[in-house]
Design an enzyme around this catalytic site. Structure first.
Site, PDB file in Angstrom:
ATOM      1  N   GLU A   1      -3.619   3.243  -7.345  1.00 32.11           N
ATOM      2  CA  GLU A   1      -4.053   4.389  -6.531  1.00 32.11           C
ATOM      3  C   GLU A   1      -3.045   5.530  -6.670  1.00 32.11           C
ATOM      4  OE1 GLU A   1      -6.494   3.050  -2.791  1.00 32.11           O
ATOM      5  OE2 GLU A   1      -4.389   2.760  -2.394  1.00 32.11           O
TER       6      GLU A   1
ATOM      7  N   HIS B   1       0.856  -1.196   0.000  1.00 28.16           N
ATOM      8  CA  HIS B   1       0.000   0.000   0.000  1.00 28.16           C
ATOM      9  C   HIS B   1       0.888   1.241   0.000  1.00 28.16           C
ATOM     10  CE1 HIS B   1      -2.796   3.098   1.374  1.00 28.16           C
ATOM     11  NE2 HIS B   1      -3.738   2.322   0.863  1.00 28.16           N
TER      12      HIS B   1
HETATM   13  O1  G3P Z   1      -6.477   1.942   0.559  1.00 27.75           O
HETATM   14  C1  G3P Z   1      -7.398   2.854   0.067  1.00 27.75           C
HETATM   15  C2  G3P Z   1      -6.881   4.237   0.142  1.00 27.75           C
HETATM   16  O2  G3P Z   1      -5.537   4.404   0.003  1.00 27.75           O
HETATM   17  C3  G3P Z   1      -7.709   5.245  -0.554  1.00 27.75           C
HETATM   18  O3  G3P Z   1      -8.014   6.114   0.465  1.00 27.75           O
HETATM   19  O4  G3P Z   1      -9.337   7.741   1.668  1.00 27.75           O
HETATM   20  O5  G3P Z   1      -8.729   8.159  -0.701  1.00 27.75           O
HETATM   21  O6  G3P Z   1     -10.412   6.414  -0.150  1.00 27.75           O
HETATM   22  P1  G3P Z   1      -9.201   7.162   0.286  1.00 27.75           P
END
Ligand code: G3P
Length: 222
Positions: free
Chosen positions: A141, A93
């Site tokens: 992400e 992560h």
């Molecule tokens: O692991 C999910 C995360 O990194 C995304 O966070 O708060 O932007 O939904 P968020």
């Protein structure tokens, strides 16, 4: 068509720990039952076994080490996760980056125990590299959007589309999630339409006073 995966990472938010972890898992179980969509949670290690024991939702760890059981103080083994009732684990992560060798070892350790691996990545090239390690999922992400309240689906759809293509060019069997700022059914629908198999998200659910309301909205356009 198989259900997409909505995976809620509880991180170490106060609002996602202890009783709140139970409340969110309960809401996930209810909304999954109502909608038929698979909704998983990734609680802290402390909450992992209680959550897997009390709720019928897929439970993921937030990190796993590639170590074998034995004299490895402080390590999180895939074997311990399996015994605790986990379905799988996030790996690498953005808030818990690993070396390539560590990611590879973690994927292999999960596979040996029959657990699901989700490698997190930050762009198209790392998504392709992650796919080469043969995980079950790659979760793209963009770090700058994590926790920002700005959805990757709307701010950077190109990174989703390109990552899906990059992953499938390497290994078409690897599924793709996307995350960062995901907060509504519309975000999830865009992500799905761009070819993903679901989303990875945190703050919009975890920090909500009513996680069930947000979860219902997230699955509303599927
Ligand atoms: O692991 C999910 C995360 O990194 C995304 O966070 O708060 O932007 O939904 P968020």
């Amino acid at each position: 068509m198989p259900s997409p995966l909505i995976l809620v990472n509880l991180k170490n938010y106060t609002e996602g720990t202890g009783n709140r972890a139970h409340l969110i898992a309960n809401a996930a179980q209810l909304v999954a039952h109502e909608s038929g969509v698979i909704i998983g949670v990734a609680p802290t290690y402390i909450d992992l076994h209680p959550i897997s024991h009390h709720f019928s939702v897929p439970v993921y760890a937030q990190h796993v080490d590639g170590s074998e059981p034995g004299a490895h103080t402080g390590q999180i083994t895939a074997d311990a996760l399996r015994v605790a009732g986990a379905t799988g684990s996030l790996i690498n992560h953005s808030e818990r980056r690993l070396t390539l060798a560590e990611i590879d070892a973690a994927v292999k350790a999960l596979k040996v125990k029959g657990l699901v691996s989700v490698i997190c990545t930050n762009n198209e090239s790392t998504s392709a590299a992650a796919a080469a390690l043969g995980p079950d999922y790659v979760a793209i992400e963009p770090p700058e959007l994590i926790g920002s309240g700005v959805s990757v689906s709307k701010a950077n759809p190109a990174i989703i589309r390109n990552s899906v293509a990059a992953v499938h060019a390497v290994n078409p069997n690897v599924k793709v999630l996307t995350g960062a700022g995901i907060q509504s059914g519309e975000c999830v629908k865009i992500a799905r339409d761009l070819g993903t198999d679901g989303v990875l998200l945190a703050s919009s659910v975890v920090k909500s006073k009513e996680p069930g309301v947000v979860l219902r909205d997230l699955v509303s356009k599927l």
